[in-house]
Design an enzyme around this catalytic site. Structure first.
Site, PDB file in Angstrom:
ATOM      1  N   HIS A 134      10.247   2.273 -19.842  1.00 53.90           N
ATOM      2  CA  HIS A 134       9.714   2.525 -18.496  1.00 53.90           C
ATOM      3  C   HIS A 134      10.569   3.530 -17.714  1.00 53.90           C
ATOM      4  O   HIS A 134      11.701   3.814 -18.066  1.00 53.90           O
ATOM      5  CB  HIS A 134       9.640   1.222 -17.702  1.00 53.90           C
ATOM      6  CG  HIS A 134       8.436   0.395 -18.021  1.00 53.90           C
ATOM      7  ND1 HIS A 134       8.388  -0.465 -19.090  1.00 53.90           N
ATOM      8  CD2 HIS A 134       7.217   0.299 -17.411  1.00 53.90           C
ATOM      9  CE1 HIS A 134       7.203  -1.060 -19.132  1.00 53.90           C
ATOM     10  NE2 HIS A 134       6.472  -0.607 -18.133  1.00 53.90           N
ATOM     11  N   THR A 177       4.540  -8.119 -11.197  1.00 55.53           N
ATOM     12  CA  THR A 177       5.058  -8.866 -12.351  1.00 55.53           C
ATOM     13  C   THR A 177       5.950 -10.036 -11.893  1.00 55.53           C
ATOM     14  O   THR A 177       6.120 -10.268 -10.700  1.00 55.53           O
ATOM     15  CB  THR A 177       5.865  -7.920 -13.244  1.00 55.53           C
ATOM     16  OG1 THR A 177       6.770  -7.192 -12.413  1.00 55.53           O
ATOM     17  CG2 THR A 177       4.968  -6.957 -13.976  1.00 55.53           C
ATOM     18  N   LYS A 191      11.975   1.149 -12.146  1.00 57.31           N
ATOM     19  CA  LYS A 191      11.402  -0.189 -12.317  1.00 57.31           C
ATOM     20  C   LYS A 191      12.474  -1.246 -12.038  1.00 57.31           C
ATOM     21  O   LYS A 191      13.588  -1.151 -12.567  1.00 57.31           O
ATOM     22  CB  LYS A 191      10.848  -0.350 -13.739  1.00 57.31           C
ATOM     23  CG  LYS A 191      10.176  -1.684 -13.992  1.00 57.31           C
ATOM     24  CD  LYS A 191       9.383  -1.640 -15.287  1.00 57.31           C
ATOM     25  CE  LYS A 191       8.775  -3.004 -15.614  1.00 57.31           C
ATOM     26  NZ  LYS A 191       7.908  -3.527 -14.558  1.00 57.31           N
ATOM     27  N   ALA A 250      -2.975  -9.639 -13.671  1.00 51.56           N
ATOM     28  CA  ALA A 250      -2.947  -8.864 -14.923  1.00 51.56           C
ATOM     29  C   ALA A 250      -1.538  -8.326 -15.157  1.00 51.56           C
ATOM     30  O   ALA A 250      -1.016  -7.585 -14.326  1.00 51.56           O
ATOM     31  CB  ALA A 250      -3.931  -7.699 -14.858  1.00 51.56           C
ATOM     32  N   PRO A 251      -0.937  -8.664 -16.296  1.00 48.36           N
ATOM     33  CA  PRO A 251       0.353  -8.054 -16.618  1.00 48.36           C
ATOM     34  C   PRO A 251       0.217  -6.540 -16.718  1.00 48.36           C
ATOM     35  O   PRO A 251       1.171  -5.803 -16.448  1.00 48.36           O
ATOM     36  CB  PRO A 251       0.710  -8.652 -17.981  1.00 48.36           C
ATOM     37  CG  PRO A 251      -0.117  -9.887 -18.099  1.00 48.36           C
ATOM     38  CD  PRO A 251      -1.368  -9.638 -17.310  1.00 48.36           C
ATOM     39  N   ALA A 304       0.800  -1.239   0.000  1.00 51.25           N
ATOM     40  CA  ALA A 304       0.000   0.000   0.000  1.00 51.25           C
ATOM     41  C   ALA A 304       0.826   1.279   0.000  1.00 51.25           C
ATOM     42  O   ALA A 304       0.311   2.344  -0.338  1.00 51.25           O
ATOM     43  CB  ALA A 304      -0.932  -0.003   1.220  1.00 51.25           C
TER      44      ALA A 304
END
Ligand SMILES: NC(=O)C1=CN([C@@H]2O[C@H](COP(=O)(O)OP(=O)(O)OC[C@H]3O[C@@H](n4cnc5c(N)ncnc54)[C@H](O)[C@@H]3O)[C@@H](O)[C@H]2O)C=CC1
Ligand SMILES: O=C(O)C1=N[C@H](C(=O)O)C[C@H](O)C1
Length: 250
Positions: free
Chosen positions: A135, A78, A139, A105-106, A9
């Site tokens: 990206h 992922t 990441k 979900a990708p 969160a």
């Protein structure tokens, strides 16, 4: 009201999910947990659906724990391999409730889901195909889960159409040709100023098709996350489902 707990969160995505759940009229925030918090606090007594956005190294453990606690899970993190997915299926088979669901979900952005879908439609018509994902530099994984999924989809469509390998005369490669996913080259760019972007390139002699999806802001993922939360809360999706395309009338 659908009671939603968020795992991860405090992260970039998790904090957006907290805001989206608080803002929607039909969802309410149950628990907002992050690293160091006890996942055992999330139970069917306080939560209808848990949303998991953490890091690839911990997501499987979190999902297995939540499933064992009887909670449905929407996952955006992922890093899912066939081995990890098999463990989720095993956990669901032994879950406390028969109708328990995990949805992964990708990518939750409609632009990315459609780009991925259009790529599977286009794949059989082209000799060459490559994927470039671009990206933000914070990441942690490469290639993106979305690009991995897109490459797998293109490869499956090519196989179904009886196409052979993509043409490529490269004899020496220091890594510039990217990661090969099911025979499709995937390239990753990390650049300050970017958020989440994907370009799918198809080529034939004398022509090219480019499909591009740009997510400029993380709010773009929230309608998809809420759609998945609502679908799982409504029931009828027992087991493991992968990809938002399952919840869209494509
Ligand atoms: N499916 C989709 O549409 C999207 C997926 N993602 C994926 O979501 C994941 C998270 O991305 P970001 O939010 O940018 O990362 P982030 O690094 O900002 O957030 C990750 C959060 O997880 C927390 N965390 C780490 N270990 C934990 C644990 N054991 N239990 C609970 N919380 C823990 C961290 O403290 C951090 O707050 C990545 O895998 C990313 O690729 C990101 C954007 C969209
Ligand atoms: O880490 C991100 O930011 C994103 N991760 C997902 C991925 O790896 O595909 C989805 C989107 O690309 C943003």
């Amino acid at each position: 009201m659908v009671r939603v707990s968020v795992v991860g969160a405090k992260g970039r995505m998790g904090s957006h999910v907290v805001d989206a759940v608080n803002a929607a009229e039909d969802t309410q925030l149950a628990l907002a947990l992050d690293a160091g918090d006890d996942l055992a606090a999330i139970t069917p007594d306080n939560t209808d659906v848990a949303v998991e956005f953490t890091v690839p190294s911990v997501a499987l453990g979190n999902v297995l724990a939540l499933v064992a606690q009887g909670v449905d899970v929407v996952v955006g993190t992922t890093g899912w391999t066939e081995e990890k997915l098999a463990k989720v299926r095993e956990a669901l088979a032994a879950a406390p409730r028969a109708d328990q669901a995990v949805f992964i979900a990708p990518n939750f952005a409609i632009s990315a889901v459609l780009a991925d879908h259009f790529a599977t439609v286009a794949a059989r018509y082209f000799e060459s195909a490559e994927v470039i994902e671009l990206h933000h530099p914070t990441k942690v994984d490469a290639p993106s889960g979305t690009a991995f999924h897109t490459a797998q989809g293109i490869a499956a469509a090519r196989r179904a159409a009886g196409l052979g390998p993509v043409p490529d005369a490269t004899e020496t490669d220091g890594g510039s040709r990217g990661q090969v996913v099911d025979g499709i080259h995937v390239h990753a760019v990390r650049l300050r100023g970017l958020n989440a972007h994907e370009e799918i390139l198809f080529g034939n002699a004398g022509e090219q098709l480019t499909i591009r999806a740009d997510s400029f802001d993380r709010t773009s993922f929230m309608p998809g996350v809420l759609l998945a939360v609502r679908k799982l809360a409504a029931g009828g999706h027992a087991g493991l489902t992968i990809g938002l395309d399952h919840f869209l009338d494509l």
